[in-house]
Each structure stands twice: as C-alpha cells, then as structure tokens.
Design a protein around this motif. Structure first.
Motif, PDB file in Angstrom:
ATOM      1  N   ALA A  77     -19.094   5.417 -23.973  1.00 45.29           N
ATOM      2  CA  ALA A  77     -18.950   5.582 -22.520  1.00 45.29           C
ATOM      3  C   ALA A  77     -17.762   6.481 -22.219  1.00 45.29           C
ATOM      4  CB  ALA A  77     -18.794   4.220 -21.844  1.00 45.29           C
ATOM      5  N   GLN A  78     -16.682   6.324 -22.997  1.00 43.77           N
ATOM      6  CA  GLN A  78     -15.495   7.150 -22.780  1.00 43.77           C
ATOM      7  C   GLN A  78     -15.799   8.633 -23.014  1.00 43.77           C
ATOM      8  OE1 GLN A  78     -12.656   6.203 -21.438  1.00 43.77           O
ATOM      9  NE2 GLN A  78     -11.907   8.285 -21.505  1.00 43.77           N
ATOM     10  N   SER A  79     -16.594   8.945 -24.045  1.00 45.21           N
ATOM     11  CA  SER A  79     -16.901  10.358 -24.297  1.00 45.21           C
ATOM     12  C   SER A  79     -17.778  10.937 -23.195  1.00 45.21           C
ATOM     13  CB  SER A  79     -17.547  10.555 -25.680  1.00 45.21           C
ATOM     14  OG  SER A  79     -18.826   9.964 -25.727  1.00 45.21           O
ATOM     15  N   LEU A  80     -18.652  10.122 -22.616  1.00 45.38           N
ATOM     16  CA  LEU A  80     -19.464  10.599 -21.490  1.00 45.38           C
ATOM     17  C   LEU A  80     -18.578  10.910 -20.289  1.00 45.38           C
ATOM     18  CD1 LEU A  80     -22.573   8.237 -21.566  1.00 45.38           C
ATOM     19  CD2 LEU A  80     -22.496  10.662 -22.172  1.00 45.38           C
ATOM     20  N   VAL A  81     -17.626  10.022 -20.013  1.00 47.37           N
ATOM     21  CA  VAL A  81     -16.705  10.238 -18.898  1.00 47.37           C
ATOM     22  C   VAL A  81     -15.870  11.491 -19.158  1.00 47.37           C
ATOM     23  CG1 VAL A  81     -14.678   9.317 -17.699  1.00 47.37           C
ATOM     24  CG2 VAL A  81     -16.650   7.841 -18.133  1.00 47.37           C
ATOM     25  N   GLU A  82     -15.365  11.640 -20.388  1.00 52.95           N
ATOM     26  CA  GLU A  82     -14.552  12.817 -20.721  1.00 52.95           C
ATOM     27  C   GLU A  82     -15.346  14.111 -20.550  1.00 52.95           C
ATOM     28  OE1 GLU A  82     -13.100  11.989 -24.652  1.00 52.95           O
ATOM     29  OE2 GLU A  82     -11.685  10.470 -23.910  1.00 52.95           O
ATOM     30  N   GLU A  83     -16.610  14.111 -20.951  1.00 56.05           N
ATOM     31  CA  GLU A  83     -17.454  15.304 -20.788  1.00 56.05           C
ATOM     32  C   GLU A  83     -17.690  15.589 -19.311  1.00 56.05           C
ATOM     33  OE1 GLU A  83     -19.411  18.695 -21.496  1.00 56.05           O
ATOM     34  OE2 GLU A  83     -18.288  17.543 -22.976  1.00 56.05           O
ATOM     35  N   HIS A  84     -17.912  14.545 -18.528  1.00 62.49           N
ATOM     36  CA  HIS A  84     -18.112  14.692 -17.083  1.00 62.49           C
ATOM     37  C   HIS A  84     -16.858  15.289 -16.442  1.00 62.49           C
ATOM     38  CE1 HIS A  84     -19.977  12.634 -13.284  1.00 62.49           C
ATOM     39  NE2 HIS A  84     -19.562  13.843 -13.021  1.00 62.49           N
ATOM     40  N   VAL A  85     -15.681  14.798 -16.828  1.00 59.35           N
ATOM     41  CA  VAL A  85     -14.416  15.308 -16.300  1.00 59.35           C
ATOM     42  C   VAL A  85     -14.257  16.784 -16.666  1.00 59.35           C
ATOM     43  CG1 VAL A  85     -11.897  15.178 -16.582  1.00 59.35           C
ATOM     44  CG2 VAL A  85     -13.223  13.089 -16.212  1.00 59.35           C
ATOM     45  N   LYS A  86     -14.557  17.129 -17.907  1.00 58.54           N
ATOM     46  CA  LYS A  86     -14.436  18.522 -18.371  1.00 58.54           C
ATOM     47  C   LYS A  86     -15.343  19.451 -17.559  1.00 58.54           C
ATOM     48  CE  LYS A  86     -15.168  21.279 -22.539  1.00 58.54           C
ATOM     49  NZ  LYS A  86     -15.622  21.221 -23.944  1.00 58.54           N
ATOM     50  N   GLN A  87     -16.589  19.040 -17.367  1.00 58.28           N
ATOM     51  CA  GLN A  87     -17.541  19.850 -16.602  1.00 58.28           C
ATOM     52  C   GLN A  87     -17.104  19.974 -15.138  1.00 58.28           C
ATOM     53  OE1 GLN A  87     -21.563  18.423 -16.730  1.00 58.28           O
ATOM     54  NE2 GLN A  87     -22.382  20.217 -15.702  1.00 58.28           N
ATOM     55  N   ALA A  88     -16.642  18.872 -14.560  1.00 57.51           N
ATOM     56  CA  ALA A  88     -16.193  18.888 -13.161  1.00 57.51           C
ATOM     57  C   ALA A  88     -14.996  19.823 -12.990  1.00 57.51           C
ATOM     58  CB  ALA A  88     -15.845  17.479 -12.693  1.00 57.51           C
ATOM     59  N   ARG A  89     -14.046  19.795 -13.936  1.00 58.90           N
ATOM     60  CA  ARG A  89     -12.883  20.691 -13.862  1.00 58.90           C
ATOM     61  C   ARG A  89     -13.320  22.152 -13.872  1.00 58.90           C
ATOM     62  NH1 ARG A  89      -9.326  17.180 -17.775  1.00 58.90           N
ATOM     63  NH2 ARG A  89      -8.186  16.003 -16.217  1.00 58.90           N
ATOM     64  N   SER A  90     -14.276  22.457 -14.730  1.00 52.76           N
ATOM     65  CA  SER A  90     -14.781  23.833 -14.820  1.00 52.76           C
ATOM     66  C   SER A  90     -15.432  24.263 -13.503  1.00 52.76           C
ATOM     67  CB  SER A  90     -15.778  23.930 -15.973  1.00 52.76           C
ATOM     68  OG  SER A  90     -16.377  25.199 -15.996  1.00 52.76           O
ATOM     69  N   GLU A  91     -16.297  23.413 -12.963  1.00 48.37           N
ATOM     70  CA  GLU A  91     -16.992  23.749 -11.714  1.00 48.37           C
ATOM     71  C   GLU A  91     -16.030  23.837 -10.533  1.00 48.37           C
ATOM     72  OE1 GLU A  91     -20.671  21.643 -10.969  1.00 48.37           O
ATOM     73  OE2 GLU A  91     -21.004  21.440 -13.120  1.00 48.37           O
ATOM     74  N   LEU A  92     -15.047  22.929 -10.484  1.00 50.63           N
ATOM     75  CA  LEU A  92     -14.044  22.997  -9.414  1.00 50.63           C
ATOM     76  C   LEU A  92     -13.226  24.276  -9.523  1.00 50.63           C
ATOM     77  CD1 LEU A  92     -12.421  19.481  -8.847  1.00 50.63           C
ATOM     78  CD2 LEU A  92     -13.815  20.801  -7.262  1.00 50.63           C
ATOM     79  N   GLY A  93     -12.888  24.664 -10.752  1.00 49.42           N
ATOM     80  CA  GLY A  93     -12.139  25.908 -10.968  1.00 49.42           C
ATOM     81  C   GLY A  93     -12.903  27.108 -10.452  1.00 49.42           C
TER      82      GLY A  93
END
Length: 186
Positions: A77-93
């Motif tokens: 579950a932690q790796s899914l959250v980390e991947e979601h955070v990474k993708q969100a940071r990219s899209e927000l950028g």
C-alpha cells in the motif's frame, strides 16, 4: 463593474476590499475539469491581489486492511501511495509551469505559484496548508450534489467549509460560464 479577461473574473471592483488584502490563495486540485475551473478563479485573484498561489493535491492513504495481493502479485500500500504522490507532483509541476508561462491576466502580474502534494484526508490537509487568517483564501470546486448522491459520496468542499480557519471560495459547476454571462445566482 466586473472586468473579464481570458474567461476569468479580474479587476479590483470585482474582488472588493477584503480580497485586496490576500497574501495566500490555496487551490484544491484533483485534475478534474471542475478543479481546473476553480484554479482559473484563483489564478485571476492571485494576479490581481499579488497573493501567492499554492496548488494542493491530496493523496488519500490506502486502507485495505489485510489485502496483500492484487491480481496475484504482492503489493505494498505504501508503494502505491508513493507512486501516486510522484505522479501527482509531476502533473502539478506541469500545471504550475503552464500558469507561470501563460500571458498576464488583466492588469495583474503572473502569480507566484507553489505546488504541494500531501497525504491524508483532503479537508484536513487543505486546512493545514492554508492556515488561519483573513489574508488567506481556500478555493475549492464543488459538484453541487444533493440528496442521495451527496450522502453516498460525501463532500470534500462541505467538510472544508466547516473546518477552515480562513475564508473559502466554493466554485460551482459552470462557475466560469456564470461569470462570463454576468448572471447572479441561479
């Protein structure tokens, strides 16, 4: 008199004296068309008031209990959250870059844009990011659900309004169209 530019609402007459004192505008982003519409309002206000614009995406933690497999493969579950955070940071950028490179809005300057990705309950995280005070504004979109769909789906916007320690601007579905047409209310 309201002044329109680029489909948004700008001008000191349209924001009033209270809004003129804004220093921080936080926008809840989930990349839906509605949140991007709320962002247009926030961008226009930030450009007119020289407030810093902060785009916030909140990743809700995964609570699967004992679920350790997805399609037969072990998952974390932690790796899914980390991947979601990474993708969100990219899209927000990417979104922030587009805002920074967009043409000026009305007479205002391009706003200073910051992005944040938080993990937690959206209403709690948004309230924590914006903080407290009349010089801050939290901008959220709402789907305007009522009745059963509201009870089933809940409402982040409603929870934010109830718990925020600063003014909150709730942008309804079609908010930009309402502003463009000059209609008041529904």
């Amino acid at each position: 008199e309201d002044h329109m530019s680029g489909g948004g609402l700008v001008g000191t007459a349209s924001i009033g004296g209270v809004m003129a004192g804004l220093t921080k505008i936080v926008v809840a982003i989930d990349f839906s068309p509605l949140s991007l519409e709320a962002l247009e309002y926030a961008r226009d206000l930030a450009a007119t008031t020289d407030a810093k614009l902060t785009l916030v995406y909140v990743v809700e933690p995964i609570e699967y209990g004992g679920l350790d497999f997805l399609g037969g493969a072990p998952i974390s579950a932690q790796s899914l959250v980390e991947e979601h955070v990474k993708q969100a940071r990219s899209e927000l950028g990417t979104l922030a870059d587009r805002l920074s490179s967009a043409k000026r809005v009305g007479r205002g300057a391009r706003p200073t844009v910051e992005t944040l990705v938080r993990v937690g309950r959206p209403a709690d995280e948004l309230s924590a990011v914006v903080g407290e005070g009349r010089d801050r504004l939290l901008v959220v979109g709402t789907h305007g659900r009522t009745g059963l769909s509201h009870l089933v789906m809940g409402s982040v916007a409603e929870r934010v309004v109830r718990h925020a320690r600063c003014p909150v601007l709730v942008v309804p579905v079609g908010g930009q169209e309402i502003a463009k047409s000059g209609r008041r209310g529904r």
